[in-house]
Design a protein around this motif. Sequence first.
Motif, PDB file in Angstrom:
ATOM      1  N   ILE A  70       0.878  -1.173   0.000  1.00 13.81           N
ATOM      2  CA  ILE A  70       0.000   0.000   0.000  1.00 13.81           C
ATOM      3  C   ILE A  70       0.910   1.216   0.000  1.00 13.81           C
ATOM      4  O   ILE A  70       1.772   1.352   0.878  1.00 13.81           O
ATOM      5  CB  ILE A  70      -0.926   0.025   1.219  1.00 13.81           C
ATOM      6  N   ALA A  71       0.773   2.088  -0.998  1.00 13.96           N
ATOM      7  CA  ALA A  71       1.700   3.210  -1.150  1.00 13.96           C
ATOM      8  C   ALA A  71       0.985   4.448  -1.663  1.00 13.96           C
ATOM      9  O   ALA A  71       0.012   4.344  -2.440  1.00 13.96           O
ATOM     10  CB  ALA A  71       2.818   2.836  -2.125  1.00 13.96           C
ATOM     11  N   PRO A  72       1.434   5.645  -1.255  1.00 12.19           N
ATOM     12  CA  PRO A  72       0.877   6.893  -1.786  1.00 12.19           C
ATOM     13  C   PRO A  72       1.302   7.082  -3.241  1.00 12.19           C
ATOM     14  O   PRO A  72       2.405   6.703  -3.637  1.00 12.19           O
ATOM     15  CB  PRO A  72       1.476   7.965  -0.880  1.00 12.19           C
ATOM     16  N   ILE A  73       0.421   7.652  -4.024  1.00 13.87           N
ATOM     17  CA  ILE A  73       0.668   7.901  -5.443  1.00 13.87           C
ATOM     18  C   ILE A  73       0.631   9.399  -5.688  1.00 13.87           C
ATOM     19  O   ILE A  73      -0.255  10.104  -5.208  1.00 13.87           O
ATOM     20  CB  ILE A  73      -0.395   7.202  -6.320  1.00 13.87           C
ATOM     21  N   GLY A  74       1.595   9.888  -6.447  1.00 12.36           N
ATOM     22  CA  GLY A  74       1.641  11.312  -6.753  1.00 12.36           C
ATOM     23  C   GLY A  74       0.843  11.655  -7.996  1.00 12.36           C
ATOM     24  O   GLY A  74       0.141  10.816  -8.566  1.00 12.36           O
ATOM     25  N   ILE A  75       0.936  12.892  -8.424  1.00 16.18           N
ATOM     26  CA  ILE A  75       0.316  13.324  -9.677  1.00 16.18           C
ATOM     27  C   ILE A  75       1.241  12.903 -10.813  1.00 16.18           C
ATOM     28  O   ILE A  75       2.419  13.253 -10.833  1.00 16.18           O
ATOM     29  CB  ILE A  75       0.121  14.844  -9.697  1.00 16.18           C
ATOM     30  N   GLY A  76       0.730  12.128 -11.737  1.00 16.12           N
ATOM     31  CA  GLY A  76       1.570  11.644 -12.821  1.00 16.12           C
ATOM     32  C   GLY A  76       0.810  10.682 -13.715  1.00 16.12           C
ATOM     33  O   GLY A  76      -0.423  10.629 -13.706  1.00 16.12           O
ATOM     34  N   VAL A  77       1.560   9.901 -14.484  1.00 15.87           N
ATOM     35  CA  VAL A  77       0.965   8.974 -15.448  1.00 15.87           C
ATOM     36  C   VAL A  77       1.152   7.536 -14.984  1.00 15.87           C
ATOM     37  O   VAL A  77       2.275   7.094 -14.776  1.00 15.87           O
ATOM     38  CB  VAL A  77       1.586   9.149 -16.853  1.00 15.87           C
ATOM     39  N   LEU A  78       0.054   6.852 -14.798  1.00 15.85           N
ATOM     40  CA  LEU A  78       0.084   5.412 -14.571  1.00 15.85           C
ATOM     41  C   LEU A  78       0.170   4.769 -15.949  1.00 15.85           C
ATOM     42  O   LEU A  78      -0.652   5.057 -16.820  1.00 15.85           O
ATOM     43  CB  LEU A  78      -1.183   4.969 -13.843  1.00 15.85           C
TER      44      LEU A  78
ATOM     45  N   GLU B 127      -1.650  22.386 -10.522  1.00 11.14           N
ATOM     46  CA  GLU B 127      -2.177  22.363 -11.885  1.00 11.14           C
ATOM     47  C   GLU B 127      -1.065  22.138 -12.906  1.00 11.14           C
ATOM     48  O   GLU B 127      -1.277  21.507 -13.943  1.00 11.14           O
ATOM     49  CB  GLU B 127      -2.914  23.671 -12.186  1.00 11.14           C
ATOM     50  N   LEU B 128       0.127  22.652 -12.611  1.00 11.01           N
ATOM     51  CA  LEU B 128       1.262  22.442 -13.515  1.00 11.01           C
ATOM     52  C   LEU B 128       1.618  20.951 -13.588  1.00 11.01           C
ATOM     53  O   LEU B 128       1.895  20.422 -14.672  1.00 11.01           O
ATOM     54  CB  LEU B 128       2.469  23.251 -13.030  1.00 11.01           C
ATOM     55  N   LYS B 129       1.594  20.270 -12.448  1.00 12.93           N
ATOM     56  CA  LYS B 129       1.869  18.834 -12.424  1.00 12.93           C
ATOM     57  C   LYS B 129       0.802  18.067 -13.202  1.00 12.93           C
ATOM     58  O   LYS B 129       1.110  17.135 -13.946  1.00 12.93           O
ATOM     59  CB  LYS B 129       1.925  18.332 -10.984  1.00 12.93           C
TER      60      LYS B 129
END
Length: 205
Positions: free
Chosen positions: A109-117, A187-189
């Motif tokens: 179980i891990a935190p996910i950032g803003i990005g592309v899966l 928003e930039l991310k």
Amino acid sequence: MVMRTAAMRQATLGSMIGVTTVLGALVAALASSGVSTFVGGLLPGLWRHSSHGRTSLAAGAEPAVPARASLVLKVLTPEGPVLRTVVEQVSLPGVEGRLDILKGHAPLIAPIGIGVLRYKKDGEWLPCCIFGGYASVGNNAITVLAGDAAVGDEIPSIYDATKQLDEATHALANAVTKFEKLQAKDELKKSSARLQAATLLAGKK
């Protein structure tokens, strides 16, 4: 030890940008629930009554896993399921770097950032924009709880994504207060993730 673990989890949740209060409740539930209960029991009931356009998770059966596929991938938001499919491999945008998941991966179980899966299906890599959340891995299933997400037709064209990135860059340059700067960076991310996803999709046409 239990109190210290709960406090650390709450601090991590507070630092995530764009994660909803619904996710906070789910993370708190981990203290008394196993991975199998968390993924298989709690989530369907939570998203069953979504009034938005996305199909309810509870309304559909689990996807059958063909022999060549090894993982079940689900991406869920408070508005409803965004993605549910069988895949061969998944690359998650972890907070401290990418997390690559293959068949047989240990429970996680891990935190996910803003990005592309990125997920590999039928030998082809496809994108899904994730705007913060958590990922649960167990029993060859990956469940991503995201504040918001975009996949398929929800991902803009390269032209539109580039325009959004330029607007976000301009907004950050003109931000004055700490709150404005925080929003602009967020928003930039997101814009950067959309452009990465759009570029990946464009390369397949």
